[in-house]
Design an enzyme around this catalytic site. Sequence first.
Site, PDB file in Angstrom:
ATOM      1  N   ASP A  34       0.873  -1.187   0.000  1.00  0.00           N
ATOM      2  CA  ASP A  34       0.000   0.000   0.000  1.00  0.00           C
ATOM      3  C   ASP A  34       0.902   1.227   0.000  1.00  0.00           C
ATOM      4  O   ASP A  34       2.124   1.102   0.108  1.00  0.00           O
ATOM      5  CB  ASP A  34      -0.904   0.000   1.251  1.00  0.00           C
ATOM      6  CG  ASP A  34      -2.226   0.720   0.991  1.00  0.00           C
ATOM      7  OD1 ASP A  34      -2.190   1.886   0.558  1.00  0.00           O
ATOM      8  OD2 ASP A  34      -3.286   0.101   1.202  1.00  0.00           O
ATOM      9  N   TYR A 142     -17.568   7.062  -9.851  1.00  0.00           N
ATOM     10  CA  TYR A 142     -17.097   5.749  -9.399  1.00  0.00           C
ATOM     11  C   TYR A 142     -17.743   4.632 -10.241  1.00  0.00           C
ATOM     12  O   TYR A 142     -17.064   3.718 -10.711  1.00  0.00           O
ATOM     13  CB  TYR A 142     -17.484   5.610  -7.924  1.00  0.00           C
ATOM     14  CG  TYR A 142     -17.166   4.303  -7.265  1.00  0.00           C
ATOM     15  CD1 TYR A 142     -15.859   3.866  -7.114  1.00  0.00           C
ATOM     16  CD2 TYR A 142     -18.190   3.520  -6.725  1.00  0.00           C
ATOM     17  CE1 TYR A 142     -15.575   2.669  -6.452  1.00  0.00           C
ATOM     18  CE2 TYR A 142     -17.919   2.327  -6.064  1.00  0.00           C
ATOM     19  CZ  TYR A 142     -16.611   1.908  -5.932  1.00  0.00           C
ATOM     20  OH  TYR A 142     -16.338   0.737  -5.277  1.00  0.00           O
ATOM     21  N   LYS A 146     -15.940   1.888 -12.652  1.00  0.00           N
ATOM     22  CA  LYS A 146     -16.068   0.444 -12.419  1.00  0.00           C
ATOM     23  C   LYS A 146     -16.649  -0.258 -13.655  1.00  0.00           C
ATOM     24  O   LYS A 146     -16.213  -1.358 -14.005  1.00  0.00           O
ATOM     25  CB  LYS A 146     -16.937   0.170 -11.185  1.00  0.00           C
ATOM     26  CG  LYS A 146     -16.235   0.490  -9.876  1.00  0.00           C
ATOM     27  CD  LYS A 146     -15.056  -0.444  -9.625  1.00  0.00           C
ATOM     28  CE  LYS A 146     -14.244  -0.133  -8.404  1.00  0.00           C
ATOM     29  NZ  LYS A 146     -13.004  -0.899  -8.297  1.00  0.00           N
TER      30      LYS A 146
HETATM   31  C1  AKB Z   1     -19.342   2.688  -1.918  1.00  0.00           C
HETATM   32  O1  AKB Z   1     -20.297   2.964  -1.166  1.00  0.00           O
HETATM   33  O2  AKB Z   1     -18.827   3.500  -2.682  1.00  0.00           O
HETATM   34  C2  AKB Z   1     -18.808   1.274  -1.917  1.00  0.00           C
HETATM   35  C3  AKB Z   1     -19.425   0.438  -2.981  1.00  0.00           C
HETATM   36  C4  AKB Z   1     -20.848   0.081  -2.921  1.00  0.00           C
HETATM   37  O3  AKB Z   1     -18.749   0.028  -3.883  1.00  0.00           O
HETATM   38  N1  AKB Z   1     -19.014   0.667  -0.653  1.00  0.00           N
END
Ligand code: AKB
Length: 315
Positions: A34, A142, A146
Site C-alpha cells: 500500500d 465511481y 467500475k
Molecule cells: C461505496 O459505497 O462506494 C462502496 C461500494 C458500494 O462500492 N461501498
Amino acid sequence: MSRKLIIGSSGQIGTELVIKLREICGKDNVVAADIKQPIDEVFYGGPYEEINVLDKERIKDVVLKYKVEEVYILAALLSATAEKKPDLAWKLNMEGLFNVLELAKEKVIKKIFWPSSIAVFGPTTPSKNTPQHTIMEPTTVYGISKLAGERWCEYFFNKYDIDIRSIRYPGLISYKSSPGGGTTDYAIEIFHHAIKHGNYVCFLEKNRALPMMYMDDAIRATIELMEADKEKISIRSSYNVGGISFTPFEITQEIKKTLPNFEISYSPDFRNEIAKSWPSHINDQVARKDWGWRPNIDLDQMCQTMLKQLKTDFV
Ligand code: AKB
C-alpha cells in the site's frame, strides 16, 4: 501454493483479505502492499512493501522479487470521494487496473482479482432482484470507472486469455478497519455512533434500501471465486453477489434490540442521490450456479457481531 500480492492492503477489504489469505496460504506467500502503512497485524504478520498502484515498474519489481503469480488490486477511490475528486478517481481506478493488466499481458503475472461494485448499475437498472446482465447506465464517477474497468477485464480475457476474476461488491460491513469515502459507509458509522453516543444522524433517507454484506462473507466470496476451476467461470466482467439488503430504518430496529435507547435522525445529503441510483436487491443466481456462492451472515448475526466487537474495542 501460488504467491499473492495484495495492493491496497491498508484498506477495508485489503486488511481482512491479507489476514485470511496468510492463514490459508502461509504468511510468506502473501505480500501486503500500500502507500500507507497497514495495521500492525498486517505489517508485522508477513512481507510488506510500499507500492503506489500507479507505478507499474514498482509493481513489476515487487512481483519479480517475491515470484508473485496472483495480484489483487484493491486500491481505489470509492463513490462519495470520487464525486469530489473525479480526475483522481478516474486515474487511480483505471490506471491502477491497466498497470496490472499490462503486466499480465507481458506474462509477468498469471492471475488477477479486481473488485467491481453495485455502483456499475444506474437509475435505469431494475432496482429489485437486479440480474447479472441488465441495463447499466451508472451516473456516478465511481460507477462509470467500475463499468469501464469491467469492460476492460472482459476484453483482456477475450483477447489475451488473462485469468482475471471479479466481484461486484455491495456495501461491506466490518469492524477491523474503517471504510473510506463510500455511500454505504453509514451502515458502519451507525454502530460506532450507537455505542459511543447513543444516537446517529444518517446521511441517507429512512427507507433507502441498499445491498450489503458482512465482511467475512465478502472475503470468503473472493477466495472461493479465485480458487474456482477456470472452466466454471463464465463471467469475465464481474459477478453479482448478494448478501443482505436493508434500509437505515431496518438496521436501526435491529440495533435497538440490543441498545433500546439508540436514536436515529435523518439528514440526507449528496450521498442519498448516489444511493437512489443504485439497486436495492441483487440477483446472484449466476455466481451461485458457476462457483457455488452462498451468503452465510444475515442482518441479525451481522448486527450482533458488530455490536459485540465494537463494544469490546471501546471498553
Ligand atoms: C461505496 O459505497 O462506494 C462502496 C461500494 C458500494 O462500492 N461501498
